[in-house]
Scaffold this motif. Sequence first.
Motif, PDB file in Angstrom:
ATOM      1  N   PHE A   4       0.817  -1.215   0.000  1.00 38.41           N
ATOM      2  CA  PHE A   4       0.000   0.000   0.000  1.00 38.41           C
ATOM      3  C   PHE A   4       0.848   1.261   0.000  1.00 38.41           C
ATOM      4  O   PHE A   4       0.432   2.277  -0.557  1.00 38.41           O
ATOM      5  CB  PHE A   4      -0.981  -0.021   1.185  1.00 38.41           C
ATOM      6  CG  PHE A   4      -2.065  -1.032   0.991  1.00 38.41           C
ATOM      7  CD1 PHE A   4      -3.089  -0.813   0.078  1.00 38.41           C
ATOM      8  CD2 PHE A   4      -2.056  -2.235   1.683  1.00 38.41           C
ATOM      9  CE1 PHE A   4      -4.077  -1.755  -0.124  1.00 38.41           C
ATOM     10  CE2 PHE A   4      -3.049  -3.183   1.483  1.00 38.41           C
ATOM     11  CZ  PHE A   4      -4.058  -2.946   0.582  1.00 38.41           C
ATOM     12  N   LEU A   7       1.626   1.926  -3.601  1.00 41.20           N
ATOM     13  CA  LEU A   7       0.437   1.832  -4.454  1.00 41.20           C
ATOM     14  C   LEU A   7       0.576   2.611  -5.758  1.00 41.20           C
ATOM     15  O   LEU A   7       0.151   2.147  -6.822  1.00 41.20           O
ATOM     16  CB  LEU A   7      -0.789   2.330  -3.671  1.00 41.20           C
ATOM     17  CG  LEU A   7      -2.149   1.866  -4.129  1.00 41.20           C
ATOM     18  CD1 LEU A   7      -2.246   0.348  -4.149  1.00 41.20           C
ATOM     19  CD2 LEU A   7      -3.226   2.428  -3.222  1.00 41.20           C
ATOM     20  N   ARG A  91      -0.495  -1.467  -9.474  1.00 39.80           N
ATOM     21  CA  ARG A  91      -0.896  -1.814  -8.103  1.00 39.80           C
ATOM     22  C   ARG A  91      -2.237  -1.179  -7.775  1.00 39.80           C
ATOM     23  O   ARG A  91      -3.147  -1.848  -7.269  1.00 39.80           O
ATOM     24  CB  ARG A  91       0.170  -1.360  -7.103  1.00 39.80           C
ATOM     25  CG  ARG A  91       1.418  -2.179  -7.115  1.00 39.80           C
ATOM     26  CD  ARG A  91       2.401  -1.684  -6.038  1.00 39.80           C
ATOM     27  NE  ARG A  91       3.691  -2.322  -6.194  1.00 39.80           N
ATOM     28  CZ  ARG A  91       4.688  -1.834  -6.939  1.00 39.80           C
ATOM     29  NH1 ARG A  91       4.541  -0.688  -7.572  1.00 39.80           N
ATOM     30  NH2 ARG A  91       5.818  -2.486  -7.033  1.00 39.80           N
ATOM     31  N   VAL A  95      -5.935  -2.921  -6.942  1.00 34.70           N
ATOM     32  CA  VAL A  95      -6.774  -2.617  -5.771  1.00 34.70           C
ATOM     33  C   VAL A  95      -8.155  -2.147  -6.242  1.00 34.70           C
ATOM     34  O   VAL A  95      -9.184  -2.535  -5.686  1.00 34.70           O
ATOM     35  CB  VAL A  95      -6.098  -1.566  -4.863  1.00 34.70           C
ATOM     36  CG1 VAL A  95      -7.043  -1.056  -3.790  1.00 34.70           C
ATOM     37  CG2 VAL A  95      -4.836  -2.149  -4.242  1.00 34.70           C
ATOM     38  N   TRP A  96      -8.162  -1.316  -7.290  1.00 35.76           N
ATOM     39  CA  TRP A  96      -9.438  -0.825  -7.811  1.00 35.76           C
ATOM     40  C   TRP A  96     -10.290  -1.987  -8.325  1.00 35.76           C
ATOM     41  O   TRP A  96     -11.495  -2.037  -8.096  1.00 35.76           O
ATOM     42  CB  TRP A  96      -9.220   0.210  -8.913  1.00 35.76           C
ATOM     43  CG  TRP A  96     -10.502   0.916  -9.205  1.00 35.76           C
ATOM     44  CD1 TRP A  96     -11.398   0.624 -10.186  1.00 35.76           C
ATOM     45  CD2 TRP A  96     -11.071   1.979  -8.451  1.00 35.76           C
ATOM     46  NE1 TRP A  96     -12.489   1.456 -10.102  1.00 35.76           N
ATOM     47  CE2 TRP A  96     -12.306   2.304  -9.038  1.00 35.76           C
ATOM     48  CE3 TRP A  96     -10.644   2.701  -7.340  1.00 35.76           C
ATOM     49  CZ2 TRP A  96     -13.128   3.304  -8.555  1.00 35.76           C
ATOM     50  CZ3 TRP A  96     -11.469   3.715  -6.866  1.00 35.76           C
ATOM     51  CH2 TRP A  96     -12.683   4.003  -7.462  1.00 35.76           C
TER      52      TRP A  96
END
Length: 174
Positions: A4, A7, A91, A95-96
């Motif tokens: 994260f 990201l 990345r 996540v999306w």
Amino acid sequence: MDFFWRLFDTHDFPARWGCGNWTPALGWLHIISDCLIFVAYTAIPVSLLFVMVRRRDFPFPVLIALFSAFILFCGIGHLLEAIIFYEPVYRFAGVWKAGTATVSLATAAVLIRAMPSAMSLPSIQRANEKLTKSLKREQELTEQLGKTRDEMEAHTSRLASRSRKMTDAAIAAR
């Protein structure tokens, strides 16, 4: 946790233009298509939400909100695919996509739960037929009431005429 923090770190990925043998025509076909899909996928939920806010009687507001979120998430996913041609935010795109999957599954679950209620709603055609029958019955009753009123007025007129005649006869008899 490192994932994260990184990201939006793009240094270890090439932009999509650098992956494979993209011709300008093929690259722009993808970029323009993804951008246009994003525009459409933004307009659809905005329109749905506008109608839902304006029409308080709109059925299944939670489902409409979830559909709107689902469509918007998909649209932003397409926008990210276009952006990745220049900024390799793989990345963040991953996540999306996970968020899109979550919203998609929630929408599907709520839709499946709402199906019996949705199927029990009367169709617009059936509701219109019922209203038309009601209106026709009301018109028939209004006509019948008008005829009855006319008959009563005629009868009242005849009674008034008889009453005058009886009054005249009573006066003449004295």
